[in-house]
Design a protein around this motif. Sequence first.
Motif, PDB file in Angstrom:
ATOM      1  N   LEU A 195      33.034  35.280  27.046  1.00 50.21           N
ATOM      2  CA  LEU A 195      33.373  34.450  25.853  1.00 50.21           C
ATOM      3  C   LEU A 195      34.564  33.724  26.312  1.00 50.21           C
ATOM      4  N   LEU A 196      34.860  33.751  27.517  1.00 51.68           N
ATOM      5  CA  LEU A 196      36.065  32.711  28.151  1.00 51.68           C
ATOM      6  C   LEU A 196      35.276  31.425  28.445  1.00 51.68           C
ATOM      7  N   LYS A 197      36.060  30.430  28.313  1.00 45.56           N
ATOM      8  CA  LYS A 197      35.652  29.245  28.763  1.00 45.56           C
ATOM      9  C   LYS A 197      35.321  29.243  30.500  1.00 45.56           C
ATOM     10  N   SER A 198      34.325  28.638  30.888  1.00 44.09           N
ATOM     11  CA  SER A 198      33.704  28.757  32.371  1.00 44.09           C
ATOM     12  C   SER A 198      34.842  28.672  33.372  1.00 44.09           C
ATOM     13  N   HIS A 199      35.808  27.332  33.153  1.00 46.23           N
ATOM     14  CA  HIS A 199      36.997  27.130  34.031  1.00 46.23           C
ATOM     15  C   HIS A 199      37.806  28.235  34.039  1.00 46.23           C
ATOM     16  N   ASN A 200      38.382  28.711  32.897  1.00 43.28           N
ATOM     17  CA  ASN A 200      39.253  29.820  32.741  1.00 43.28           C
ATOM     18  C   ASN A 200      38.698  31.006  33.344  1.00 43.28           C
ATOM     19  N   LYS A 201      37.424  31.443  33.039  1.00 37.69           N
ATOM     20  CA  LYS A 201      36.769  32.540  33.518  1.00 37.69           C
ATOM     21  C   LYS A 201      36.688  32.746  35.053  1.00 37.69           C
ATOM     22  N   HIS A 202      36.483  31.725  35.717  1.00 37.21           N
ATOM     23  CA  HIS A 202      36.395  31.635  37.091  1.00 37.21           C
ATOM     24  C   HIS A 202      37.802  32.058  37.518  1.00 37.21           C
ATOM     25  N   ILE A 203      38.906  31.257  37.133  1.00 40.20           N
ATOM     26  CA  ILE A 203      40.227  31.583  37.564  1.00 40.20           C
ATOM     27  C   ILE A 203      40.452  32.944  37.367  1.00 40.20           C
ATOM     28  N   PHE A 204      40.390  33.508  36.089  1.00 42.56           N
ATOM     29  CA  PHE A 204      40.484  34.853  35.768  1.00 42.56           C
ATOM     30  C   PHE A 204      39.948  35.948  36.568  1.00 42.56           C
ATOM     31  N   GLU A 205      38.714  35.461  36.948  1.00 43.35           N
ATOM     32  CA  GLU A 205      37.860  36.499  38.000  1.00 43.35           C
ATOM     33  C   GLU A 205      38.355  36.504  39.120  1.00 43.35           C
ATOM     34  N   ASP A 206      38.730  35.413  39.766  1.00 46.33           N
ATOM     35  CA  ASP A 206      39.319  35.215  40.804  1.00 46.33           C
ATOM     36  C   ASP A 206      40.805  36.005  41.213  1.00 46.33           C
ATOM     37  N   TYR A 207      41.481  36.066  40.032  1.00 46.71           N
ATOM     38  CA  TYR A 207      42.817  36.731  40.009  1.00 46.71           C
ATOM     39  C   TYR A 207      42.464  38.007  39.803  1.00 46.71           C
ATOM     40  N   ILE A 208      41.829  38.560  38.955  1.00 47.06           N
ATOM     41  CA  ILE A 208      41.626  40.114  38.698  1.00 47.06           C
ATOM     42  C   ILE A 208      40.613  40.918  39.633  1.00 47.06           C
ATOM     43  N   LEU A 209      39.522  40.058  39.637  1.00 44.94           N
ATOM     44  CA  LEU A 209      38.392  40.931  40.374  1.00 44.94           C
ATOM     45  C   LEU A 209      38.346  40.266  41.939  1.00 44.94           C
ATOM     46  N   ASN A 210      38.898  39.217  42.219  1.00 46.01           N
ATOM     47  CA  ASN A 210      38.804  38.995  43.694  1.00 46.01           C
ATOM     48  C   ASN A 210      40.107  38.993  44.393  1.00 46.01           C
ATOM     49  N   ASP A 211      41.020  39.568  43.512  1.00 47.18           N
ATOM     50  CA  ASP A 211      42.502  39.751  44.026  1.00 47.18           C
ATOM     51  C   ASP A 211      43.069  38.462  44.659  1.00 47.18           C
ATOM     52  N   LEU A 212      42.932  37.408  44.373  1.00 46.37           N
ATOM     53  CA  LEU A 212      43.612  36.224  44.945  1.00 46.37           C
ATOM     54  C   LEU A 212      44.704  36.036  44.361  1.00 46.37           C
ATOM     55  N   SER A 213      45.593  35.546  45.066  1.00 46.61           N
ATOM     56  CA  SER A 213      47.128  35.288  44.483  1.00 46.61           C
ATOM     57  C   SER A 213      47.194  34.067  43.500  1.00 46.61           C
ATOM     58  N   LEU A 214      48.013  33.757  42.777  1.00 45.58           N
ATOM     59  CA  LEU A 214      48.140  32.525  41.844  1.00 45.58           C
ATOM     60  C   LEU A 214      48.003  31.307  42.922  1.00 45.58           C
ATOM     61  N   SER A 215      48.939  31.650  43.980  1.00 44.22           N
ATOM     62  CA  SER A 215      48.975  30.230  44.868  1.00 44.22           C
ATOM     63  C   SER A 215      47.761  30.149  45.559  1.00 44.22           C
ATOM     64  N   GLU A 216      46.825  31.123  46.020  1.00 47.54           N
ATOM     65  CA  GLU A 216      45.535  30.746  46.556  1.00 47.54           C
ATOM     66  C   GLU A 216      44.654  30.083  45.558  1.00 47.54           C
ATOM     67  N   ILE A 217      44.633  30.827  44.184  1.00 43.93           N
ATOM     68  CA  ILE A 217      43.736  30.032  43.241  1.00 43.93           C
ATOM     69  C   ILE A 217      44.103  28.521  42.804  1.00 43.93           C
ATOM     70  N   ALA A 218      45.599  28.318  42.965  1.00 45.65           N
ATOM     71  CA  ALA A 218      46.136  27.045  42.474  1.00 45.65           C
ATOM     72  C   ALA A 218      45.738  26.006  43.597  1.00 45.65           C
ATOM     73  N   GLN A 219      45.609  26.533  44.800  1.00 42.82           N
ATOM     74  CA  GLN A 219      45.324  25.321  45.846  1.00 42.82           C
ATOM     75  C   GLN A 219      43.800  25.134  45.895  1.00 42.82           C
ATOM     76  N   GLU A 220      43.101  26.259  45.657  1.00 47.21           N
ATOM     77  CA  GLU A 220      41.614  26.012  45.482  1.00 47.21           C
ATOM     78  C   GLU A 220      41.230  25.407  44.192  1.00 47.21           C
ATOM     79  N   GLN A 221      41.780  25.346  43.167  1.00 45.04           N
ATOM     80  CA  GLN A 221      41.524  24.504  41.940  1.00 45.04           C
ATOM     81  C   GLN A 221      42.247  23.468  41.959  1.00 45.04           C
TER      82      GLN A 221
END
Length: 122
Positions: free
Chosen positions: A25-51
């Motif tokens: 139900l989440l927007k695709s972009h938000n879903k990907h970020i959330f998945e990286d943070y919660i399921l893939n255990d990436l840090s906020l900084s890692e995700i920020a850099q990637e995105q």
Amino acid sequence: MDSIMDEKLKEKVELSILFDFYGELLKSHNKHIFEDYILNDLSLSEIAQEQGISRQGVYDIVKRCSKQLRECEEKLCLVKKFERTRKMVSRIKELSLQGKDSQNRVYFDEIIKLCENISRDL
């Protein structure tokens, strides 16, 4: 210190379960970020850099998604129903094993009642 870690772990587990149920139900972009943070255990900084966005932007998306997922559960209660059904199925299995060699009708009456409750919840 341990209790803080336990709470963070509990929250991540809760959010990952909510994501399993409501993530689509989440927007695709938000879903990907959330998945990286919660399921893939990436840090906020890692995700920020990637995105290519700020760490604060990632944090805001994670918080917004967490809120959305919790609101979905408040309205739909799918996780709650799933857990209740899982417990009833477990009890049915337990009763079946106990009553398998018994002629005691009590086991089967409870199994029938649990099956009716499951059917009603579906």
